[in-house]
Design an enzyme around this catalytic site. Structure first.
Site, mmCIF file in Angstrom:
data_model
loop_
_atom_site.group_PDB
_atom_site.id
_atom_site.type_symbol
_atom_site.label_atom_id
_atom_site.label_comp_id
_atom_site.label_asym_id
_atom_site.label_seq_id
_atom_site.Cartn_x
_atom_site.Cartn_y
_atom_site.Cartn_z
ATOM 1 N N GLU A 90 0.813 -1.218 0.000
ATOM 2 C CA GLU A 90 0.000 0.000 0.000
ATOM 3 C C GLU A 90 0.845 1.266 0.000
ATOM 4 O O GLU A 90 1.848 1.340 0.693
ATOM 5 C CB GLU A 90 -0.844 0.055 1.278
ATOM 6 C CG GLU A 90 -2.096 -0.743 1.193
ATOM 7 C CD GLU A 90 -2.903 -0.651 2.470
ATOM 8 O OE1 GLU A 90 -3.110 0.467 2.965
ATOM 9 O OE2 GLU A 90 -3.307 -1.704 2.963
ATOM 10 N N CYS A 103 2.802 8.492 1.735
ATOM 11 C CA CYS A 103 3.022 7.587 2.860
ATOM 12 C C CYS A 103 3.469 6.249 2.275
ATOM 13 O O CYS A 103 2.714 5.568 1.597
ATOM 14 C CB CYS A 103 1.745 7.446 3.679
ATOM 15 S SG CYS A 103 1.933 6.305 5.061
ATOM 16 N N CYS A 110 4.169 -6.949 8.319
ATOM 17 C CA CYS A 110 4.957 -6.425 9.437
ATOM 18 C C CYS A 110 4.949 -7.433 10.578
ATOM 19 O O CYS A 110 3.941 -8.075 10.827
ATOM 20 C CB CYS A 110 4.368 -5.099 9.912
ATOM 21 S SG CYS A 110 5.349 -4.292 11.206
ATOM 22 N N CYS A 114 1.858 -4.813 16.696
ATOM 23 C CA CYS A 114 1.110 -3.845 17.507
ATOM 24 C C CYS A 114 -0.367 -4.244 17.487
ATOM 25 O O CYS A 114 -0.932 -4.501 16.422
ATOM 26 C CB CYS A 114 1.284 -2.434 16.947
ATOM 27 S SG CYS A 114 3.006 -1.896 16.970
ATOM 28 N N CYS A 117 -3.055 -2.327 15.155
ATOM 29 C CA CYS A 117 -2.697 -1.976 13.779
ATOM 30 C C CYS A 117 -3.111 -3.071 12.785
ATOM 31 O O CYS A 117 -2.912 -4.255 13.038
ATOM 32 C CB CYS A 117 -1.189 -1.742 13.701
ATOM 33 S SG CYS A 117 -0.582 -1.423 12.039
ATOM 34 N N CYS A 334 -4.319 2.202 8.159
ATOM 35 C CA CYS A 334 -3.065 1.562 7.794
ATOM 36 C C CYS A 334 -3.244 0.066 7.551
ATOM 37 O O CYS A 334 -3.634 -0.660 8.450
ATOM 38 C CB CYS A 334 -2.084 1.772 8.938
ATOM 39 S SG CYS A 334 -2.352 3.339 9.800
HETATM 40 N N1 SAH Z 1 6.410 0.665 12.009
HETATM 41 C C1 SAH Z 1 6.483 2.093 12.007
HETATM 42 C C2 SAH Z 1 5.843 2.753 10.807
HETATM 43 C C3 SAH Z 1 4.517 2.235 10.346
HETATM 44 S S1 SAH Z 1 3.115 2.592 11.378
HETATM 45 C C4 SAH Z 1 5.951 2.650 13.293
HETATM 46 O O1 SAH Z 1 5.514 1.869 14.137
HETATM 47 O O2 SAH Z 1 6.012 3.844 13.494
HETATM 48 C C5 SAH Z 1 2.886 4.320 11.216
HETATM 49 C C6 SAH Z 1 2.038 4.949 12.338
HETATM 50 O O3 SAH Z 1 0.651 4.599 12.211
HETATM 51 C C7 SAH Z 1 2.463 4.454 13.703
HETATM 52 O O4 SAH Z 1 2.494 5.519 14.632
HETATM 53 C C8 SAH Z 1 1.361 3.469 14.029
HETATM 54 O O5 SAH Z 1 1.308 3.221 15.382
HETATM 55 C C9 SAH Z 1 0.149 4.174 13.453
HETATM 56 N N2 SAH Z 1 -1.026 3.339 13.281
HETATM 57 C C10 SAH Z 1 -1.101 2.007 13.081
HETATM 58 N N3 SAH Z 1 -2.386 1.592 12.983
HETATM 59 C C11 SAH Z 1 -3.148 2.697 13.139
HETATM 60 C C12 SAH Z 1 -4.558 2.922 13.129
HETATM 61 N N4 SAH Z 1 -5.411 1.924 12.942
HETATM 62 N N5 SAH Z 1 -4.987 4.185 13.314
HETATM 63 C C13 SAH Z 1 -4.117 5.216 13.471
HETATM 64 N N6 SAH Z 1 -2.783 5.054 13.478
HETATM 65 C C14 SAH Z 1 -2.301 3.817 13.316
#
Ligand code: SAH
Length: 344
Positions: A90, A103, A110, A114, A117, A334
């Site tokens: 994406e 972006c 990944c 988390c 996510c 994301c």
């Molecule tokens: N792995 C890296 C970059 C990718 S995630 C990182 O963790 O920073 C990019 C950002 O989007 C991160 O801050 C992540 O926590 C956030 N993110 C992930 N899922 C999300 C969601 N459903 N809503 C809002 N932000 C989200």
């Protein structure tokens, strides 16, 4: 075959020398492929015919395939790109008033796990190549060209953990930052990490003036362990000193990203703890409205709560912003678009 889009100017110069060519050929090639957007070696008229044959034999110019394109009512563009092995990635373009922000994904899937996510719903298949990340920008620029626009800013915040694909991400940054290639200013580039201490320090030593964002999301280990598996390996007592070290090395401020999750991390107690935690790093905070992912149960915090949280931080002297939202009428969260099409 080597994809030319994956080579920094420095690497291309080394290749030219290895072919007994003048180093200057590398700049000529950059100018052909990035300024003139020529992909046919036969059209590169200032390069000798015999060397063009060698280029054709050893190098290619391949971009990812546009698999799906969604355009939201606010003109956010979300792409699903297909790589040559069929893996899909994406890429999103957001229209801020100051420019067009891409972006970019850094991995296929990944492994950071988390819990909030959608990207982590699909495990990491592999790292993205430098040429594939450059390809994400190339495809967006192709789409923008119709309106004489281009990508002006890049955030490495798509699927994947950039510091788990460190070398490729750094080379990607050097290419998009290169005056002869995309000429995107270092201050217009941001890398976001879930917090890998040794890589944060290494990043500070690169001599790049690129921004760093750290996904914090919780002010203590107990809560951060629940939200971000990576915290078990790299708890706050390792992360925060690494950030401090980075600030010393790079002489740059950092931004902490903090997703506001209803009833989880959004109370004023949390805000207080957060201030204590980050005060020594003199950082910015970016509060992120949560994009709900149906598979997990987390809810977006109420607007009033976000406002109160922000007011508290500001009163304590922490510069805080709330992230603007884009593309809410498409698969905006994301990793959602990819997840959907992988399950079909
Ligand atoms: N792995 C890296 C970059 C990718 S995630 C990182 O963790 O920073 C990019 C950002 O989007 C991160 O801050 C992540 O926590 C956030 N993110 C992930 N899922 C999300 C969601 N459903 N809503 C809002 N932000 C989200």
């Amino acid at each position: 075959m080597i994809n030319l889009y994956g080579l920094t100017l420095k690497k291309l110069e080394e290749f030219m020398l290895s072919y007994n060519q003048n180093k200057f050929r590398a700049k000529q090639l950059f100018s052909w492929i990035y300024e003139k957007k020529v992909t046919d070696f036969d059209l590169m008229s200032d390069i000798s015919k015999s060397f063009r044959e060698i280029l054709k034999r050893d190098f290619c110019l391949e971009k990812p395939k546009l698999y799906i394109k969604q355009v939201a009512s606010d003109q956010t563009i979300k792409l699903l790109l297909e790589m040559k092995d069929g893996e899909k990635v994406e890429t999103v373009l957001m229209r801020y008033n100051y420019g067009n922000v891409a972006c970019v994904s850094s991995q296929v899937g990944c492994n950071m796990g988390c819990s909030f996510c959608a990207s982590g719903l699909l495990k990491k298949q592999r790292n993205l190549e430098v040429s594939e990340m450059v390809g994400e920008i190339l495809v967006l620029n192709d789409l923008l060209e119709e309106t004489s626009q281009r990508v002006t800013h890049v955030v490495v915040m798509g699927t994947g953990e950039p510091f788990d694909n460190y070398n490729n991400v750094i080379e990607f940054i050097r290419i998009i930052n290169d005056q002869k290639a995309f000429a995107i200013g270092a201050r217009h580039i941001t890398v976001s990490t879930c917090g890998i201490p040794d890589k944060i320090i290494q990043y500070g030593q690169e001599g790049l003036q690129v921004n760093l964002a750290i996904s914090l999301h919780a002010p203590n280990n107990e809560l951060r362990n629940r939200l971000m598996k990576v915290n078990k390996a790299y708890p706050l007592e390792l992360l925060i000193p690494a950030v401090k070290k980075y600030i010393e090395l790079a002489n740059r401020r950092v931004t902490y990203e903090y997703i506001m999750l209803k009833g989880v991390n959004d109370s004023l107690e949390h805000a207080k703890e957060l201030v204590e935690l980050i005060k020594p790093t003199y950082a910015y905070v970016n509060l992120i409205p949560y994009n709900q992912v149906n598979e997990n149960g987390y809810k977006r915090a109420d607007n009033d709560q976000v406002k109160a949280f922000m007011d508290y931080l500001m009163k304590q002297g922490v510069t805080t912003t709330i992230r603007k939202e884009f593309g809410s009428d498409i698969d905006a969260a994301c990793g959602q678009l990819r997840a959907k099409h992988q399950w079909r």
